[in-house]
Design a protein around this motif. Structure first.
Motif, PDB file in Angstrom:
ATOM      1  N   VAL A 164     -27.171  54.106   6.949  1.00 56.52           N
ATOM      2  CA  VAL A 164     -26.453  52.906   7.417  1.00 56.52           C
ATOM      3  C   VAL A 164     -27.230  52.256   8.562  1.00 56.52           C
ATOM      4  N   ALA A 197     -22.007  54.134   3.814  1.00 54.12           N
ATOM      5  CA  ALA A 197     -20.836  54.484   4.635  1.00 54.12           C
ATOM      6  C   ALA A 197     -19.866  55.342   3.830  1.00 54.12           C
ATOM      7  N   ASP A 198     -19.689  54.975   2.547  1.00 48.90           N
ATOM      8  CA  ASP A 198     -18.830  55.769   1.663  1.00 48.90           C
ATOM      9  C   ASP A 198     -19.306  57.209   1.574  1.00 48.90           C
ATOM     10  N   THR A 200     -16.099  55.220   8.900  1.00 48.80           N
ATOM     11  CA  THR A 200     -16.426  54.680   7.572  1.00 48.80           C
ATOM     12  C   THR A 200     -15.757  53.323   7.327  1.00 48.80           C
ATOM     13  N   ALA A 201     -14.458  53.250   7.613  1.00 52.35           N
ATOM     14  CA  ALA A 201     -13.711  52.013   7.318  1.00 52.35           C
ATOM     15  C   ALA A 201     -14.285  50.833   8.101  1.00 52.35           C
ATOM     16  N   LYS A 224     -24.449  45.715   0.439  1.00 52.17           N
ATOM     17  CA  LYS A 224     -24.011  46.704  -0.558  1.00 52.17           C
ATOM     18  C   LYS A 224     -24.477  48.101  -0.154  1.00 52.17           C
ATOM     19  N   GLY A 262     -19.912  45.540   7.081  1.00 51.56           N
ATOM     20  CA  GLY A 262     -20.860  45.186   6.024  1.00 51.56           C
ATOM     21  C   GLY A 262     -20.401  43.955   5.252  1.00 51.56           C
ATOM     22  N   GLN A 263     -19.097  43.913   4.951  1.00 50.06           N
ATOM     23  CA  GLN A 263     -18.528  42.781   4.218  1.00 50.06           C
ATOM     24  C   GLN A 263     -18.552  41.508   5.055  1.00 50.06           C
ATOM     25  N   ILE A 306     -22.329  49.512   2.677  1.00 51.21           N
ATOM     26  CA  ILE A 306     -21.018  49.969   2.202  1.00 51.21           C
ATOM     27  C   ILE A 306     -21.158  51.281   1.424  1.00 51.21           C
ATOM     28  N   ASP A 307     -22.199  51.336   0.587  1.00 53.10           N
ATOM     29  CA  ASP A 307     -22.443  52.532  -0.230  1.00 53.10           C
ATOM     30  C   ASP A 307     -22.752  53.748   0.659  1.00 53.10           C
ATOM     31  N   LYS A 309     -17.715  49.728   6.667  1.00 49.03           N
ATOM     32  CA  LYS A 309     -17.577  48.993   5.407  1.00 49.03           C
ATOM     33  C   LYS A 309     -17.067  47.571   5.651  1.00 49.03           C
ATOM     34  N   ASP A 310     -16.122  47.458   6.560  1.00 56.78           N
ATOM     35  CA  ASP A 310     -15.570  46.149   6.905  1.00 56.78           C
ATOM     36  C   ASP A 310     -16.666  45.262   7.518  1.00 56.78           C
TER      37      ASP A 310
END
Lengths: 149, 266
Positions: free
Chosen positions: B143, B135-136, B101-102, B129, B108-109, B132-133, B105-106
């Motif tokens: 994803v 993945a959370d 997940t981490a 977005k 994606g950013q 990230i959503d 998200k990284d």
């Protein structure tokens, strides 16, 4: 008839004329893609990942186009062809790099939709042959999408 | 003929007719590929997760050891950003395989930051977005789909402003990273089927042709990739022969070197 009514009538007539000509003027490969994706829909439930990208263009009746694609042994693929011309008949078939038919027997053609199923026996280049078999239009838009699992 | 048999034969006939309608005319068993040469579209570049999917079927892969978490430098040269963007999207697919997940998200950013740097940030924001959503919520399939959409949107945005060459570099970056990981996995647990996944000569020729048409991108990394593809070609263009373990190792060395070059400042 006052001026406003005249303008309204002319505008409406123009809009109606444009709407009548819509298939010829506004139809696009994007419309064909919508139909190809519609054909793919039932397979998503079976676990196929459908690529966002697609390939398309326009063809006359009886014309063919080949798309070369790298396929990987171990994966299973479906290719779906669609056109917005609902009285057209299209087909899609898959050949290996030697020109040998490489698809499974459950491929199908249903009017303006067609599908071909491939379980590659080897990793390498394959040729996806798309064809507009019949169409009332001079040129028929086509779009090809694929999915794998 | 008794009526039932006749009825049965008629029904079978009708069913066969319907089946033929649905299946259409029989396709020829063989075609002459050379005759198609004028109508063949460019080779389609597969997504990295197509290769990863095939790899997964050969045995368990420890995807966590292939997840990259280094941030990488900020480049200003657009070709370098495009290459890095393709690499990063491939890293996203790897992080999805690892269900990290981490890392997702990284990534994606970072994809969003790079896309902004190349002027296509607007088309990527909703996808970043969504990545990230999803993945959370650990919705890995979503994803994957968003990563595919991201690559597609980046390339469409580039094509719209006639930056097709940058779009091709995005594909190349993804292919190189995918090949680096593929060879790393097969090198560790060699199998003939695993090595066969490297049999992609047309794809390699496609990238060679595209790079030759980019003389304006006069960067060391582009020249290094061109030279490397010349080295790789004979290792994977083997016809019907098998790709040996030594070739897999060699391709891994080359793609690892290039991968390092793509993420490192000259």
């Amino acid at each position: 008839m006052n001026g406003f009514a005249k303008v309204l009538l002319r505008t409406s007539s123009l809009l109606l004329a444009l709407m009548a000509l819509r298939p010829a003027i506004f139809a696009s490969v994007d419309d064909a893609q919508s139909f190809a994706l519609q054909a793919a829909e039932p397979y998503v439930k079976q676990g196929f990942q459908v690529r966002e990208d697609y390939w398309g263009g326009d063809l006359g009746s009886g014309e063919k186009k080949a798309v070369r694609q790298q396929l990987f042994k171990g994966n299973e693929y479906w290719f779906w062809l669609g056109t917005e011309v609902d009285r057209a008949k299209v087909s899609v078939h898959v050949y290996d790099s030697d020109g040998k038919l490489a698809e499974e027997s459950d491929g199908w053609e249903k009017g303006h939709f067609a599908g071909a199923h491939v379980i590659p026996k080897a990793t390498g280049s394959y040729f996806i042959i798309v064809s507009v078999e019949e169409s009332p239009e001079e040129r028929t838009h086509w779009a090809l999408v694929y999915g794998f699992r | 003929m008794i009526p039932f048999t006749r009825h049965l034969k008629l029904s079978v006939g009708a069913l066969c007719g319907l089946a033929l309608c649905a299946n259409g005319a029989q396709a020829p068993q063989h075609i002459n590929i050379k005759q198609l040469s004028t109508t063949v579209e460019d080779v389609v570049v597969p997504l990295p997760n197509e290769i990863f999917g095939a790899l997964n079927k050969l045995g368990t892969v420890n995807w966590k050891e292939h997840v990259r978490s280094d941030k990488g430098p900020n480049f200003t040269e657009r070709p370098r950003i495009a290459l890095l963007l393709g690499t990063l999207i491939a890293d996203g697919f790897i992080a999805v395989q690892a269900e990290d997940t981490a890392a997702v998200k990284d990534i994606g950013q970072r994809v969003l930051t790079l896309a902004k740097g190349i002027g296509v940030g607007n088309s990527i924001t909703p996808h970043a977005k969504a990545i990230i959503d999803a993945a959370d919520k650990r919705k890995w399939e979503n994803v994957r789909q968003e990563l595919d959409r991201t690559q597609n949107s980046v390339q469409q945005a580039m094509n719209e402003v006639h930056d097709e060459k940058l779009s091709q570099l995005v594909s190349l970056g993804g292919w190189l990273r995918g090949t680096e990981v593929l060879t790393s996995v097969v090198k560790e647990h060699f199998s003939i089927d695993g090595a066969e996944l490297l049999h992609q000569p047309d794809l390699l020729s496609y990238f060679q042709t595209r790079l030759q048409a980019m003389p304006e991108f006069n960067l060391p990394i582009i020249r290094q990739i061109q030279d490397a593809l010349v080295e790789v070609k004979p290792l994977i263009d083997v016809g019907d022969r098998r790709i040996p373990a030594e070739s897999v190792k060699k391709v891994n060395e080359i793609t690892t070197r290039l991968g390092h070059g793509i993420v490192t400042r000259d």
